[in-house]
Scaffold this motif. Structure first.
Motif, PDB file in Angstrom:
ATOM      1  N   GLN A 162       0.831  -1.201   0.000  1.00 26.64           N
ATOM      2  CA  GLN A 162       0.000   0.000   0.000  1.00 26.64           C
ATOM      3  C   GLN A 162       0.870   1.257   0.000  1.00 26.64           C
ATOM      4  O   GLN A 162       0.636   2.198  -0.758  1.00 26.64           O
ATOM      5  CB  GLN A 162      -0.838  -0.012   1.267  1.00 26.64           C
ATOM      6  CG  GLN A 162      -2.251   0.414   1.062  1.00 26.64           C
ATOM      7  CD  GLN A 162      -3.052   0.135   2.347  1.00 26.64           C
ATOM      8  OE1 GLN A 162      -2.515  -0.395   3.337  1.00 26.64           O
ATOM      9  NE2 GLN A 162      -4.304   0.499   2.325  1.00 26.64           N
ATOM     10  N   GLU A 163       1.894   1.233   0.887  1.00 30.35           N
ATOM     11  CA  GLU A 163       2.835   2.362   0.946  1.00 30.35           C
ATOM     12  C   GLU A 163       3.552   2.516  -0.402  1.00 30.35           C
ATOM     13  O   GLU A 163       3.778   3.636  -0.860  1.00 30.35           O
ATOM     14  CB  GLU A 163       3.911   2.057   1.996  1.00 30.35           C
ATOM     15  CG  GLU A 163       3.890   2.918   3.224  1.00 30.35           C
ATOM     16  CD  GLU A 163       5.005   2.471   4.179  1.00 30.35           C
ATOM     17  OE1 GLU A 163       6.191   2.647   3.846  1.00 30.35           O
ATOM     18  OE2 GLU A 163       4.674   1.942   5.255  1.00 30.35           O
ATOM     19  N   ALA A 164       3.903   1.390  -1.001  1.00 26.85           N
ATOM     20  CA  ALA A 164       4.612   1.423  -2.285  1.00 26.85           C
ATOM     21  C   ALA A 164       3.730   2.077  -3.349  1.00 26.85           C
ATOM     22  O   ALA A 164       4.172   2.971  -4.074  1.00 26.85           O
ATOM     23  CB  ALA A 164       5.002   0.011  -2.710  1.00 26.85           C
ATOM     24  N   GLU A 165       2.483   1.636  -3.403  1.00 27.28           N
ATOM     25  CA  GLU A 165       1.560   2.168  -4.407  1.00 27.28           C
ATOM     26  C   GLU A 165       1.364   3.673  -4.209  1.00 27.28           C
ATOM     27  O   GLU A 165       1.378   4.445  -5.175  1.00 27.28           O
ATOM     28  CB  GLU A 165       0.218   1.417  -4.309  1.00 27.28           C
ATOM     29  CG  GLU A 165      -0.856   1.875  -5.280  1.00 27.28           C
ATOM     30  CD  GLU A 165      -0.477   1.658  -6.750  1.00 27.28           C
ATOM     31  OE1 GLU A 165       0.237   0.686  -7.054  1.00 27.28           O
ATOM     32  OE2 GLU A 165      -0.883   2.499  -7.586  1.00 27.28           O
ATOM     33  N   SER A 166       1.227   4.107  -2.942  1.00 25.46           N
ATOM     34  CA  SER A 166       0.995   5.549  -2.771  1.00 25.46           C
ATOM     35  C   SER A 166       2.261   6.353  -3.072  1.00 25.46           C
ATOM     36  O   SER A 166       2.172   7.468  -3.573  1.00 25.46           O
ATOM     37  CB  SER A 166       0.371   5.897  -1.419  1.00 25.46           C
ATOM     38  OG  SER A 166       1.076   5.295  -0.407  1.00 25.46           O
ATOM     39  N   ALA A 167       3.448   5.768  -2.813  1.00 23.11           N
ATOM     40  CA  ALA A 167       4.689   6.469  -3.190  1.00 23.11           C
ATOM     41  C   ALA A 167       4.750   6.646  -4.713  1.00 23.11           C
ATOM     42  O   ALA A 167       5.106   7.716  -5.213  1.00 23.11           O
ATOM     43  CB  ALA A 167       5.910   5.693  -2.701  1.00 23.11           C
ATOM     44  N   VAL A 168       4.387   5.600  -5.433  1.00 20.55           N
ATOM     45  CA  VAL A 168       4.386   5.676  -6.904  1.00 20.55           C
ATOM     46  C   VAL A 168       3.437   6.787  -7.358  1.00 20.55           C
ATOM     47  O   VAL A 168       3.805   7.646  -8.178  1.00 20.55           O
ATOM     48  CB  VAL A 168       3.945   4.317  -7.511  1.00 20.55           C
ATOM     49  CG1 VAL A 168       3.685   4.461  -9.015  1.00 20.55           C
ATOM     50  CG2 VAL A 168       4.983   3.248  -7.236  1.00 20.55           C
ATOM     51  N   GLN A 169       2.231   6.790  -6.787  1.00 18.09           N
ATOM     52  CA  GLN A 169       1.236   7.769  -7.224  1.00 18.09           C
ATOM     53  C   GLN A 169       1.676   9.201  -6.889  1.00 18.09           C
ATOM     54  O   GLN A 169       1.495  10.115  -7.692  1.00 18.09           O
ATOM     55  CB  GLN A 169      -0.140   7.472  -6.606  1.00 18.09           C
ATOM     56  CG  GLN A 169      -0.767   6.177  -7.112  1.00 18.09           C
ATOM     57  CD  GLN A 169      -0.748   6.057  -8.647  1.00 18.09           C
ATOM     58  OE1 GLN A 169      -0.774   7.055  -9.372  1.00 18.09           O
ATOM     59  NE2 GLN A 169      -0.665   4.823  -9.144  1.00 18.09           N
TER      60      GLN A 169
END
Ligand code: AMP
Length: 425
Positions: A162-169
């Motif tokens: 989840q943290e990874a996805e929000s960092a990407v976004q």
């Protein structure tokens, strides 16, 4: 001769201080410099920004500067060395093409893979090519990086997907501006980090003394990542076996690969490494310049004339020179400003510099400026207090003795600089 140092941080104060000691040097100019370089004997500040290439070229011409050393990455990535050379000026730093090693993490990962230099497995994405399904199949922690220059802040170590996805976004949404329009997602590497810095002349290299820094803001490596809260040299994790391995597996193939690719590297090359428990070495990142704060302890130990080494590198003669080092350990403690690394406050009056100047060691300035007769803070990392000693614990004692003289509102620093090396002692 006159030497010009481009930049205004702690690294540039150390460079200016070191060059001013050379018997060949009449005067060192620093653009723009800081309050520390302003007071350094034999050194003169010139109020030109490090990225104002045109005015820096004019300055070097007007003052008949015979050697220019570039401190920070931004002017190098923008091609300042090419601009100086095009005007017949001697400038130590990589060309714009060679500086891509720092300017684009995507370029570097592809370069490393192509030349079989060990690094974490990775993929590069832009908004159009991004594959969220692929990301969801990865193991955590996983590392998300803005590809472009982001002052050391464009890296997120995501503990879950989840943290990874929000960092990407966030990166695609412009949190790091243009630097995040392309991203690298890579495996998390285990191990101990160390800095390995060499001088290169396009073909040959001269390794500098090893060093290690502390990136996190707080003691015990907690809190947010910073530009670096302290460093020491040498780094015991770089044993002679690891040193040989870094040269063989990382430095030599990098210099050879860049030359083969038509962008030979002349300048300081900084490899950020992850050293595994088993002595394996992987590249975390490259910088195309000296590290800050590693430069301060490294140059505190350099006995040789830095201007001679830079001249030899510019002339492609690095094989003809050697660097001599003080056998003592040097350790530097960074003093940060209120709010660092987020919202930094400026203008706090700094006390105790005169008292510190009477002690052994050296206080290098970074984010400081003169306001009337007073020295005040003007940046996130304000000072770096460097001690030298036969053992790391002696160097640490002297560095913290300097720190205890110094004061300004909001001053913060780590109390455990060197703990890894002390544990190995
Ligand atoms: P960089 O700007 O690439 O040097 O990343 C900043 C910091 O993030 C590094 O100094 C490491 O502490 C950490 N880091 C970056 N990439 C990785 C990785 N693949 N594995 C573990 N830590 C990393």
């Amino acid at each position: 001769m006159k030497v010009l140092i481009v930049g205004g941080g702690g690294r540039e104060h150390a460079l200016a201080w070191k060059c001013a000691q050379s018997p060949r040097v009449d005067e060192v100019l620093v653009a723009p410099g800081n309050a520390g370089t302003e007071l350094e004997p034999g050194v003169r500040n010139v109020n030109i920004a490090a990225t104002d290439t045109e005015r820096l070229v004019e300055l070097a011409k007007r003052e008949a500067v015979e050697l220019t050393i570039i401190g920070p990455e931004a002017p190098l990535v923008a091609g300042i060395t090419d601009a100086f050379q095009a005007r017949g000026l001697r400038c130590f730093g990589p060309s714009r093409l060679a500086a891509r090693l720092e300017g684009s993490k995507a370029f570097t990962k592809d370069f490393l893979q192509r030349h079989r230099i060990p690094t974490a497995g990775y993929r590069v994405f832009n908004r159009a090519s991004y594959d969220a399904v692929w990301l969801r199949a990865q193991k955590t922690p996983i590392v998300i990086k803005a590809s472009g220059l982001a002052s050391g802040k464009g890296v997120v170590i995501a503990q879950n997907l989840q943290e990874a996805e929000s960092a990407v976004q966030e990166m695609f949404a412009g949190r790091f501006g243009e630097a995040g329009s392309e991203i690298v997602i890579e495996e998390f590497m285990q191990g101990e980090e160390a800095s390995f810095i060499v001088m290169a002349d396009g073909t040959q290299v001269l390794p500098l003394a090893t060093s290690q820094d502390h990136k996190r803001l707080l003691d015990h490596d907690e809190g947010p990542n910073t530009g670096g809260m302290g460093a020491y040299s040498p780094a015991p994790v770089i044993t002679s076996a690891v040193h040989a391995r870094v040269m063989r597996e990382v430095i030599d193939p990098t210099i050879r690969g860049l030359r083969e690719d038509g962008s030979p590297f002349t300048g300081f090359l900084y490899a950020g490494l992850m050293v595994g428990d088993d002595g394996t070495v992987k590249v975390v990142e490259f910088n195309c310049r000296l590290g800050d704060p590693e430069t301060q302890p490294i140059l505190a130990r350099l006995r040789s004339d830095l201007t001679v080494l830079c001249d030899a590198a510019i002339d492609g003669n690095l094989a003809q020179v050697e660097a001599e080092w003080d056998s003592r350990v040097a350790l530097g403690v960074v003093l940060a400003a209120a709010g660092y690394p987020e919202q930094v406050r400026s203008g706090d009056a700094i006390d105790g510099l005169e008292a510190a100047a009477l002690l052994p060691g050296k206080v290098f300035h970074a984010g400081t400026r003169r306001a009337d007769a007073q020295c005040v803070t003007s940046g996130g990392r304000v000072l770096c207090a460097v001690g030298l000693g036969n053992h790391i614990s002696d160097a640490r004692r002297d560095a913290y003795a300097l720190v205890s003289c110094l004061h300004y509102d909001g001053m913060s620093y780590r109390h455990d600089i060197g703990y890894r090396a002390i544990a190995r002692e």
